[in-house]
Design an enzyme around this catalytic site. Structure first.
Site, PDB file in Angstrom:
ATOM      1  N   ARG A  52       0.856  -1.193   0.000  1.00 42.58           N
ATOM      2  CA  ARG A  52       0.000   0.000   0.000  1.00 42.58           C
ATOM      3  C   ARG A  52       0.885   1.233   0.000  1.00 42.58           C
ATOM      4  O   ARG A  52       0.605   2.235  -0.645  1.00 42.58           O
ATOM      5  CB  ARG A  52      -0.956   0.014   1.210  1.00 42.58           C
ATOM      6  CG  ARG A  52      -1.653   1.361   1.347  1.00 42.58           C
ATOM      7  CD  ARG A  52      -2.904   1.386   2.220  1.00 42.58           C
ATOM      8  NE  ARG A  52      -2.903   0.492   3.344  1.00 42.58           N
ATOM      9  CZ  ARG A  52      -2.196   0.666   4.465  1.00 42.58           C
ATOM     10  NH1 ARG A  52      -1.428   1.725   4.612  1.00 42.58           N
ATOM     11  NH2 ARG A  52      -2.271  -0.224   5.430  1.00 42.58           N
ATOM     12  N   TYR A 104     -16.463  16.810 -14.991  1.00 45.88           N
ATOM     13  CA  TYR A 104     -16.885  15.407 -15.068  1.00 45.88           C
ATOM     14  C   TYR A 104     -17.981  15.139 -14.035  1.00 45.88           C
ATOM     15  O   TYR A 104     -17.881  15.581 -12.885  1.00 45.88           O
ATOM     16  CB  TYR A 104     -15.655  14.541 -14.798  1.00 45.88           C
ATOM     17  CG  TYR A 104     -15.909  13.062 -14.763  1.00 45.88           C
ATOM     18  CD1 TYR A 104     -16.262  12.363 -15.910  1.00 45.88           C
ATOM     19  CD2 TYR A 104     -15.776  12.346 -13.579  1.00 45.88           C
ATOM     20  CE1 TYR A 104     -16.483  11.005 -15.873  1.00 45.88           C
ATOM     21  CE2 TYR A 104     -15.992  10.975 -13.533  1.00 45.88           C
ATOM     22  CZ  TYR A 104     -16.350  10.313 -14.687  1.00 45.88           C
ATOM     23  OH  TYR A 104     -16.573   8.971 -14.644  1.00 45.88           O
ATOM     24  N   ASP A 176      -7.817  19.013 -14.233  1.00 47.66           N
ATOM     25  CA  ASP A 176      -8.056  17.644 -14.683  1.00 47.66           C
ATOM     26  C   ASP A 176      -7.751  17.614 -16.179  1.00 47.66           C
ATOM     27  O   ASP A 176      -8.480  18.173 -16.980  1.00 47.66           O
ATOM     28  CB  ASP A 176      -9.524  17.269 -14.398  1.00 47.66           C
ATOM     29  CG  ASP A 176      -9.855  15.835 -14.793  1.00 47.66           C
ATOM     30  OD1 ASP A 176      -9.194  15.294 -15.698  1.00 47.66           O
ATOM     31  OD2 ASP A 176     -10.804  15.282 -14.204  1.00 47.66           O
ATOM     32  N   LYS A 201      -8.340   6.562 -19.212  1.00 46.34           N
ATOM     33  CA  LYS A 201      -8.675   7.077 -20.531  1.00 46.34           C
ATOM     34  C   LYS A 201      -7.439   7.059 -21.436  1.00 46.34           C
ATOM     35  O   LYS A 201      -6.919   5.987 -21.702  1.00 46.34           O
ATOM     36  CB  LYS A 201      -9.299   8.472 -20.374  1.00 46.34           C
ATOM     37  CG  LYS A 201     -10.324   8.570 -19.224  1.00 46.34           C
ATOM     38  CD  LYS A 201     -11.593   7.785 -19.446  1.00 46.34           C
ATOM     39  CE  LYS A 201     -12.462   7.678 -18.208  1.00 46.34           C
ATOM     40  NZ  LYS A 201     -12.799   8.934 -17.544  1.00 46.34           N
TER      41      LYS A 201
HETATM   42  C1  PLP Z   1     -13.292   9.341 -16.248  1.00 45.59           C
HETATM   43  C2  PLP Z   1     -12.968  10.691 -15.720  1.00 45.59           C
HETATM   44  C3  PLP Z   1     -12.732  10.907 -14.359  1.00 45.59           C
HETATM   45  C4  PLP Z   1     -12.860   9.805 -13.335  1.00 45.59           C
HETATM   46  O1  PLP Z   1     -11.893   8.834 -13.504  1.00 45.59           O
HETATM   47  P1  PLP Z   1     -12.131   7.290 -13.093  1.00 45.59           P
HETATM   48  O2  PLP Z   1     -10.846   6.670 -13.515  1.00 45.59           O
HETATM   49  O3  PLP Z   1     -13.317   6.813 -13.848  1.00 45.59           O
HETATM   50  O4  PLP Z   1     -12.351   7.274 -11.618  1.00 45.59           O
HETATM   51  C5  PLP Z   1     -12.374  12.180 -13.956  1.00 45.59           C
HETATM   52  N1  PLP Z   1     -12.279  13.202 -14.829  1.00 45.59           N
HETATM   53  C6  PLP Z   1     -12.527  13.032 -16.141  1.00 45.59           C
HETATM   54  C7  PLP Z   1     -12.415  14.201 -17.056  1.00 45.59           C
HETATM   55  C8  PLP Z   1     -12.878  11.780 -16.627  1.00 45.59           C
HETATM   56  O5  PLP Z   1     -13.123  11.631 -17.934  1.00 45.59           O
END
Ligand code: PLP
Length: 383
Positions: A52, A104, A176, A201
């Protein structure tokens, strides 16, 4: 690899963070599938005690992620949401967070439904308008949070301008960067304090792993976040770290192909009589085309569009395309299509983030562009 700020993204993607395994010479970092590590004597270990806290496959991923964003430090998490949640643990009850109003859906839910119950104050503002953000700053604002481009409206925010507003008020700026990926935009260089990714992504890129990351430069804040990463424990497993590292190798060439294909698909959609509106930062019809040119190295792989036939037509297109798989998520090698209103954005239906029910979002993959266009053409011509 000796880290050098002079290497280009293509080189960093292949080499950063990864050294041949000292034991065997294995070129790819092994999947250190272990929870604990033998100690020679009490508290005498080789830098690893418990997975961890630290794991060698995760350490390699941290190095790669930091290099890609041009940051000093990176931390990997079990999901993008876990990364965002860990940053928000730096904010105390009574402090204020100013968030973009087009973030998001899961981020909005975390802020609005979870963290606001712990005494953190949230305001949601239009970060595309600098005056709206400046007006919404409060004496207790500790963090400004934004996405650019946003999901699914693909609105852009001027990161450098936002960092000036945040810093003038003594607040951090968190960006983000999931939609752009580090190949197209590096917010730290534009003044951001934190960059966050859902590595699920584009960074992972193969729709086979869920993960998140934080990248930053400040040593004291990094130490706090490193403490929180271990204290909270939302860490990725070694196999997930390996898959993400493997995906990163091709990030640069994948993003180039995503941008090329999406540009061609967006141009096709813009010319099709069934399509009322195309939202894509690479089209000069995008209201912030100039900012996209200035801030991003490419327009990305995400396109949103609205059909003259509204929601019924949108549902048919999402159902009937063959190469565009009807699914949530984005950023993988395969093209995906979805309707944000009933799918990814269902949790924000009655909020300021509510999306036009006829809006279609596509994540353009790295297939042949003409095949993708032919798939869309066949379905659009039947509307
Ligand atoms: C998918 C996404 C998230 C969340 O990420 P997870 O890996 O699904 O927890 C946050 N911000 C954006 C812009 C996203 O596309």
């Amino acid at each position: 690899m000796t880290q050098s700020p002079n290497f280009h993204l293509e080189t960093l993607a292949v080499h950063a963070g990864v050294e041949p395994d000292p034991q065997t010479g294995a070129v790819m970092t092994p999947i250190y599938q272990t929870s604990t590590y033998a100690q020679a004597d009490v508290a005498q270990h080789k830098g690893y005690e418990y997975s961890r806290t630290d794991n060698p496959t995760r350490t390699a991923l941290h190095g790669a992620l930091a290099a890609l964003e041009g940051g000093h430090y990176a931390l990997a998490f079990a999901s993008g949401m876990a990364a965002i949640d860990t940053i928000l643990r730096l904010i105390k009850p009574g402090e204020h967070v100013l968030s973009g109003n087009d973030v998001y859906g899961g981020t909005f839910r975390l802020f609005d439904k979870v963290l606001s119950g712990y005494g953190i104050e949230f305001t949601f503002a239009d970060t595309t308008a600098e005056t709206a953000v400046a007006a919404a700053m409060q004496p207790n604002t500790k963090l400004v949070w934004l996405e650019t481009p946003t999901n699914p409206m693909l609105r852009l925010t001027d990161i450098a301008a936002m960092s000036q507003i945040a810093h003038a008020a003594g607040a951090w700026l968190g960006v983000d960067n999931t939609f752009a990926s580090p190949a197209l935009q590096n917010p730290l260089a534009l003044g951001a304090d934190f960059v966050v990714h859902s590595t699920t992504k584009y960074i992972g890129g193969h729709s086979d792993v869920v993960g998140g990351a934080i990248v930053l430069n400040d040593t004291a804040v990094y130490n706090q976040l490193k403490f929180l990463q271990n204290a909270i424990g939302a860490v990725p497993g070694p196999l997930d770290c390996f898959l993400t590292l493997r995906g990163i190798k091709t990030l640069a060439i994948r993003m180039a192909q995503h941008c090329r294909n999406a540009t061609l698909v967006a141009q096709f959609l813009a010319d099709h009589p069934a399509v009322a509106e195309v939202i894509y930062p690479g089209l000069d019809s995008h209201p912030q085309y100039e900012l996209a040119q200035r801030q991003m190295k490419g327009p990305g792989g995400m396109i949103s569009f609205i059909l003259h036939g509204g929601e019924a037509a949108a549902r048919r297109v999402a159902r009937d395309t063959q190469l565009f798989t009807l699914a949530e998520s984005l950023g993988g090698v395969e093209s995906l299509i979805e309707l944000p209103a009933p799918m990814t954005h269902a949790s924000v239906a009655d909020s300021p983030l509510a999306v036009d029910p006829g809006l279609v979002r596509v994540s353009v993959g790295i297939e042949n562009a003409q095949d993708l266009i032919d798939d869309l053409k066949r379905v659009l011509n039947q509307l």
